[in-house]
Design a protein around this motif. Sequence first.
Motif, PDB file in Angstrom:
ATOM      1  N   LYS A 153       0.831  -1.196   0.000  1.00  0.00           N
ATOM      2  CA  LYS A 153       0.000   0.000   0.000  1.00  0.00           C
ATOM      3  C   LYS A 153       0.876   1.259   0.000  1.00  0.00           C
ATOM      4  O   LYS A 153       1.933   1.299   0.627  1.00  0.00           O
ATOM      5  CB  LYS A 153      -0.920   0.030   1.215  1.00  0.00           C
ATOM      6  CG  LYS A 153      -1.890  -1.139   1.296  1.00  0.00           C
ATOM      7  CD  LYS A 153      -2.883  -1.128   0.163  1.00  0.00           C
ATOM      8  CE  LYS A 153      -3.902  -2.246   0.320  1.00  0.00           C
ATOM      9  NZ  LYS A 153      -4.835  -2.326  -0.835  1.00  0.00           N
ATOM     10  N   GLN A 154       0.411   2.286  -0.712  1.00  0.00           N
ATOM     11  CA  GLN A 154       1.103   3.568  -0.748  1.00  0.00           C
ATOM     12  C   GLN A 154       0.351   4.552   0.140  1.00  0.00           C
ATOM     13  O   GLN A 154      -0.820   4.830  -0.082  1.00  0.00           O
ATOM     14  CB  GLN A 154       1.180   4.098  -2.175  1.00  0.00           C
ATOM     15  CG  GLN A 154       1.986   3.202  -3.107  1.00  0.00           C
ATOM     16  CD  GLN A 154       2.180   3.818  -4.472  1.00  0.00           C
ATOM     17  OE1 GLN A 154       2.394   5.029  -4.595  1.00  0.00           O
ATOM     18  NE2 GLN A 154       2.138   3.003  -5.515  1.00  0.00           N
ATOM     19  N   LYS A 155       1.028   5.053   1.144  1.00  0.00           N
ATOM     20  CA  LYS A 155       0.417   5.911   2.141  1.00  0.00           C
ATOM     21  C   LYS A 155      -0.206   7.151   1.507  1.00  0.00           C
ATOM     22  O   LYS A 155       0.421   7.851   0.714  1.00  0.00           O
ATOM     23  CB  LYS A 155       1.485   6.346   3.162  1.00  0.00           C
ATOM     24  CG  LYS A 155       0.987   7.218   4.283  1.00  0.00           C
ATOM     25  CD  LYS A 155       0.125   6.448   5.266  1.00  0.00           C
ATOM     26  CE  LYS A 155      -0.244   7.318   6.464  1.00  0.00           C
ATOM     27  NZ  LYS A 155      -1.169   6.609   7.384  1.00  0.00           N
ATOM     28  N   GLY A 156      -1.468   7.407   1.852  1.00  0.00           N
ATOM     29  CA  GLY A 156      -2.134   8.613   1.407  1.00  0.00           C
ATOM     30  C   GLY A 156      -2.498   8.637  -0.066  1.00  0.00           C
ATOM     31  O   GLY A 156      -2.777   9.711  -0.613  1.00  0.00           O
ATOM     32  N   CYS A 187      -4.244  13.821   0.763  1.00  0.00           N
ATOM     33  CA  CYS A 187      -4.127  12.595  -0.033  1.00  0.00           C
ATOM     34  C   CYS A 187      -3.973  12.941  -1.513  1.00  0.00           C
ATOM     35  O   CYS A 187      -4.464  13.970  -1.978  1.00  0.00           O
ATOM     36  CB  CYS A 187      -5.352  11.708   0.152  1.00  0.00           C
ATOM     37  SG  CYS A 187      -5.572  11.089   1.830  1.00  0.00           S
ATOM     38  N   GLU A 209      -4.770   3.072  -0.753  1.00  0.00           N
ATOM     39  CA  GLU A 209      -5.366   2.832   0.557  1.00  0.00           C
ATOM     40  C   GLU A 209      -6.880   2.995   0.538  1.00  0.00           C
ATOM     41  O   GLU A 209      -7.563   2.574   1.476  1.00  0.00           O
ATOM     42  CB  GLU A 209      -4.773   3.797   1.583  1.00  0.00           C
ATOM     43  CG  GLU A 209      -3.324   3.523   1.930  1.00  0.00           C
ATOM     44  CD  GLU A 209      -2.854   4.343   3.107  1.00  0.00           C
ATOM     45  OE1 GLU A 209      -2.130   3.805   3.966  1.00  0.00           O
ATOM     46  OE2 GLU A 209      -3.203   5.545   3.181  1.00  0.00           O
ATOM     47  N   GLN A 257      -8.954   9.444   9.687  1.00  0.00           N
ATOM     48  CA  GLN A 257      -8.271  10.739   9.735  1.00  0.00           C
ATOM     49  C   GLN A 257      -9.308  11.843   9.593  1.00  0.00           C
ATOM     50  O   GLN A 257     -10.125  11.812   8.667  1.00  0.00           O
ATOM     51  CB  GLN A 257      -7.245  10.826   8.592  1.00  0.00           C
ATOM     52  CG  GLN A 257      -6.498  12.147   8.502  1.00  0.00           C
ATOM     53  CD  GLN A 257      -5.540  12.174   7.328  1.00  0.00           C
ATOM     54  OE1 GLN A 257      -5.085  11.122   6.865  1.00  0.00           O
ATOM     55  NE2 GLN A 257      -5.232  13.365   6.839  1.00  0.00           N
TER      56      GLN A 257
END
Length: 273
Positions: A153-156, A187, A209, A257
Amino acid sequence: MALIRNFPVPSDRMAIISTLLNIEDAVVLEYGPEGTTHFSMNFFNKLGQDYPDRLFTTGVDDSDIIMGSTEHLERGILELDALYSPKAIFVLTSSVTSIIGTDIAGICDSLQSKVQSRLIPVNTSGLGADYSAGLRKIYLQLAELFVQPDAAKQKGRYNILGASPLHYRAESDICEITRLLREGFGCELLHCLAMNMTTEALAELSSAELNIVLTAEAVPSAEYLQSVTGTPYVYLPPYGYSQTKEFLNSVAAVIGQPVKEAMLQRLEEKNAD
């Protein structure tokens, strides 16, 4: 009344071809009459989809239909692979070759070892199914064919699913969602199914994500991605101030978030105006 006086609803075939033309490193080969593909190309060109060297036809004649010969199709696959070296060749039936039951899956299997391109059969007759059905089918099929479930997974990062080039306001909707998620959460967009895609990008859909679903036709593909990659999705297009706020709160609940206060304040100020 037996006569059709107006243009019919576009078929599933039109939706599938339109979507596949947006995969930049792939080509579409239709096993059907030259005139069928010619009118398809004119239709897409008038709507702004002018993609040279992506849509091809084998042509068929009386002998092909009566005798069931697939020589033109086999030669067409080999020629496309040699001339363009695409990552994938989507092989489609037309109305007439679909009706006679041409086994394009078997042909693709038999030729796969002879070409470098990945051969992908897509059965579509253009008869009895509409544009929405075609979008549901091809969005899901692309996810099933290309997505790598174990990708990191790639954050944001998030995907937008269901942005067809022929959908009204598609570009505008993409820009608005990109702005909302950047200002609201920091994001950034990863990929958009299915606009300006590549086969590599299709494989990377599982790296996001979160998936943002724009249309009902993309819900099956979002559910598939959630089941095989664990990526949640939000289906609540942000139209209007109240629904935009609801959209942002839905995203916040999924990603854990909160929405940035400045974003919510700007929405309230615009709503008051």
